[in-house]
Design an enzyme around this catalytic site. Structure first.
Site, PDB file in Angstrom:
ATOM      1  N   VAL A 171       0.888  -1.331  -0.036  1.00 54.17           N
ATOM      2  CA  VAL A 171       0.047  -0.187   0.053  1.00 54.17           C
ATOM      3  C   VAL A 171       0.712   1.230   0.004  1.00 54.17           C
ATOM      4  O   VAL A 171       1.786   1.404   0.678  1.00 54.17           O
ATOM      5  CB  VAL A 171      -0.978  -0.014   1.080  1.00 54.17           C
ATOM      6  CG1 VAL A 171      -1.711   1.120   1.338  1.00 54.17           C
ATOM      7  CG2 VAL A 171      -1.973  -1.171   1.277  1.00 54.17           C
ATOM      8  N   LEU A 329      -3.250 -15.933  19.502  1.00 52.92           N
ATOM      9  CA  LEU A 329      -4.327 -15.963  20.515  1.00 52.92           C
ATOM     10  C   LEU A 329      -5.396 -15.272  20.230  1.00 52.92           C
ATOM     11  O   LEU A 329      -6.650 -15.734  20.109  1.00 52.92           O
ATOM     12  CB  LEU A 329      -3.758 -15.424  21.954  1.00 52.92           C
ATOM     13  CG  LEU A 329      -4.870 -15.505  22.891  1.00 52.92           C
ATOM     14  CD1 LEU A 329      -5.673 -16.866  23.345  1.00 52.92           C
ATOM     15  CD2 LEU A 329      -4.345 -14.889  24.317  1.00 52.92           C
ATOM     16  N   LYS A 493      12.486  28.476   1.136  1.00 51.68           N
ATOM     17  CA  LYS A 493      11.084  28.988   0.738  1.00 51.68           C
ATOM     18  C   LYS A 493      11.553  29.775  -0.553  1.00 51.68           C
ATOM     19  O   LYS A 493      12.295  30.840  -0.320  1.00 51.68           O
ATOM     20  CB  LYS A 493      10.299  30.028   1.727  1.00 51.68           C
ATOM     21  CG  LYS A 493       9.054  30.278   1.162  1.00 51.68           C
ATOM     22  CD  LYS A 493       8.184  31.191   2.162  1.00 51.68           C
ATOM     23  CE  LYS A 493       7.076  31.555   1.347  1.00 51.68           C
ATOM     24  NZ  LYS A 493       6.937  33.029   1.260  1.00 51.68           N
TER      25      LYS A 493
END
Ligand code: GLY
Length: 651
Positions: A171, A329, A493
């Site tokens: 995935v 379990l 940036k």
């Protein structure tokens, strides 16, 4: 849901397969995808069915474990008759020897049957125990199964029932819209779709959804009892820090370490040494048996060591993970309860294992976990204030709690800036490299004014008109970050702005500069006009985010580009940070409601009458907008719809 329900299960371990079979037996169409069948913890386990030997305290977890242990004989019989194979279920009981007399109190297993045995008695139950054993507990109802045989039989049963098993499918992402899963993106099979989805990917769940499930490594080994020897082991021995599990085929399984080392593979000399020392101390005869195999596996563990079962933040996604030491379990009860919750009603017991216990600080939820109250009404109300599960903002592999970024420009005073940044709760602060370099007004003393151990600096290339200039300034920015102690800060940036009037960025220069900076190892956060095609191109060349402008820088015109920003958000595989033009908290919230991942706000805070108060308001608005986005807004209708309908949804 009706019999035509189709369900897609992620995870080919014991839990995924058990759920697949249960749903198939209840007439669902089931697809199961598994990345690597052999990697599942299922294969690494010892197969003990040991709620009592594991000393699980009385409460919902013990109830769940005991219910599952009770289901085991019938469940395994069903699997055996479906396939004609065996899975080695063996109700052999478990002995838990101890080396000191002190813990003569019971393991706190509620009503479950157990018996204390003194030294003499325990040696009758199991001759050959180490001389230091002074007694122990006998749990006659604990049992074992051959987990590898169980894995095989589950696989065969699922296949013969017609579960569509796709092995080797990983995935990449869960596609979501308005709290609905709309598809599972995979590398090998493209996008897979179903009505309902189940996430049962064990320790790997965290790579798919931001759930607090992590790997806890266990190393193991097996011995083979030589043919001419009778090992004398007829039951599981569960001693201090060690268990010895005899199989009926002459193998003896010994386990297990418990190591918090992520997905670090391999057996280690120290891990195996500890196991051997403890095993020989408990049952000395083992020292002469040949070692057959060494292996390791990764248990899926949650912070409270309890599983996550049932609902998820998406209405059509069910969670079944985090079984930690008890996956084998808990397989039958998990399958039953998960199938019930998808097809009929969730069992009230599932509320104790709800994922939101890790995200919801509502006091009654934590109280429930301690008191083990069975009052379903109380339990439901505990979840009524539930916060949708959110992932942190992740940019270039770094995660941030706050989704609001701020800047340092345009403040009237340094102290005002400091207070505002603190009030905003932001973790990323952008700094104009050029203005620092030139000691522009308001930028002297910037380095000292802020605590750069807590704030991540985002150097920006404001003032650059061409790609070349921006590249040069970005490199200076990296040096500046280093001077502030952020050695590994490669963020920039990117602003390439030739137009002084509207301060609109140059798309071509931005793309060119981005390509170069990415080659130089920068994490590039480009400031762009709200152009969906450009955003995609920048993402394709490897930008860490895209930062579309809401309206021109500093204009306070608000969300003028909403329609295009919406398209960018829809298409983006990287975080979308709405940058520039936001003037008020309502506009900040509106941007987040669209599904933006974060905001960058500078002028609206710095130039407000009271910057610190505005910073706080923006922070609240960012959070509110994000929460509203996750909560899923109502559709807009043309006509009124009464608030108190006659046919309500609350009974
Ligand atoms: N179930 C035992 C273990 O996880 O080591």
């Amino acid at each position: 849901m009706n019999a035509k329900t189709d369900v897609l299960i992620i995870g080919g371990g014991v839990i995924g397969l058990a759920i697949a079979i249960e749903l198939k037996l209840r007439s669902c169409q089931v697809t199961l995808i598994s990345r690597d069948f052999q990697a599942a913890a299922t294969h690494a386990a010892a197969g003990m069915l040991a709620p009592q030997a594991e000393a699980i305290p009385a409460g919902p977890m013990l109830d769940l474990c005991l219910r599952s242990r009770t289901l085991y004989p019938e469940w395994t019989q069903k699997l055996e008759s479906l396939t004609g194979e065996t899975c080695g279920y063996w109700p052999c009981g478990i002995l838990a020897p101890v080396y000191s007399q002190e813990p003569r109190h019971s393991h706190g297993n509620g009503e479950a049957v157990q018996e204390w045995l003194d030294r003499e008695a325990i040696n009758l139950y199991q001759p050959g125990l180490g001389s230091e054993v002074v007694g122990g507990w006998w749990y006659p109802e604990d049992a074992q199964v051959d987990n590898r045989a169980l894995a095989r039989i589950l696989w065969t049963a699922a296949q013969s029932l017609g579960v569509d098993i796709k092995e080797g499918v990983a995935v990449e992402a869960i596609q979501q819209q308005q709290r609905h899963v709309v598809g599972i993106q995979t590398k090998e099979e493209g996008v897979l779709q179903a009505t309902h989805y189940v996430l049962a990917a064990g320790a790997w769940c965290h790579e798919i959804l931001p759930l607090p499930v992590h790997p806890r490594k266990g190393q193991m080994l097996s011995l083979r009892v030589p043919n001419n020897i009778y090992s004398g082991l007829q039951r599981v021995l569960f001693g201090p820090g060690i268990y010895i599990v005899p199989r009926r085929d002459q193998r003896i399984i010994i386990g297990a370490t418990s190591e918090d080392v992520g997905f670090t593979p391999h057996n280690t000399p120290s891990g195996i040494q500890v196991l051997l020392e403890r095993a020989i101390r408990l049952y000395p005869q083992l020292q002469h048996y040949p070692i057959q195999e060494l292996w390791w596996g990764f248990r899926p563990v949650t912070p409270d060591e309890l599983p996550i079962l049932g609902a998820s933040p998406c209405r059509n996604l069910t969670l079944a993970t985090g079984h930690y030491r008890n996956g084998i379990l808990l397989a039958p009860i998990t399958a039953t309860l998960i199938a019930d919750s998808i097809l009929t009603q969730p069992d009230p017991l599932l509320e104790y294992f709800h994922y939101s216990r890790f995200y919801n600080s509502h006091p009654s939820t934590s109280k429930l976990m301690i008191t083990h109250s069975r009052d379903a009404a109380t339990i439901s109300s505990a979840h009524s204030t539930e916060q949708p599960l959110d992932r942190p903002l992740t940019i270039a592999g770094r995660t941030f709690r706050s989704r609001l970024m701020t800047g340092t420009g345009k403040y009237r005073a340094l102290e005002q800036m400091r207070q505002s940044i603190a009030a905003s709760g932001c973790q990323i602060v952008t700094v104009a490299v050029r203005r620092v370099q030139t000691n522009a007004p308001g930028h002297e003393g910037l380095a000292e004014a802020l605590d750069w151990t807590k704030l991540w600096m985002l150097p920006n290339t404001a003032g650059c008109q061409t790609a070349e200039e921006a590249i040069r300034v970005a490199r200076l920015g990296r040096e500046m970050a280093k001077l502030l102690g952020q050695e590994d800060n490669n963020f920039v940036k990117l602003e390439v702005i030739p137009d002084p009037k509207y301060l609109l960025p140059d798309p071509i220069g931005t793309l060119q500069a981005a390509e170069q900076l990415i080659r130089e190892g920068f994490a590039v956060l480009p400031y762009i006009n709200a152009d969906p095609i450009l955003a995609k191109r920048l993402e394709d060349v490897g930008c860490a985010t895209v930062m579309p402008l809401a309206s021109p820088i500093g204009s306070g015109q608000g969300l003028k580009n909403a329609a295009n920003i919406q398209i960018i958000i829809e298409n983006a595989g990287v975080p979308v940070v709405v940058d520039a033009g936001i003037g008020t908290p309502s506009e900040a919230a509106q941007s987040m409601e669209l599904g933006a991942d974060a905001l960058l706000i500078n002028t609206a805070i710095a130039q407000a009458q009271n910057p610190a108060a505005m910073a706080r308001a923006m922070s609240l608005a960012t959070e509110a907008g994000r929460l509203a986005y996750l909560a899923g807004r109502i559709p807009v209708k043309s006509y009124a719809s009464a608030s108190s309908p006659l046919n309500g949804t609350v009974g």
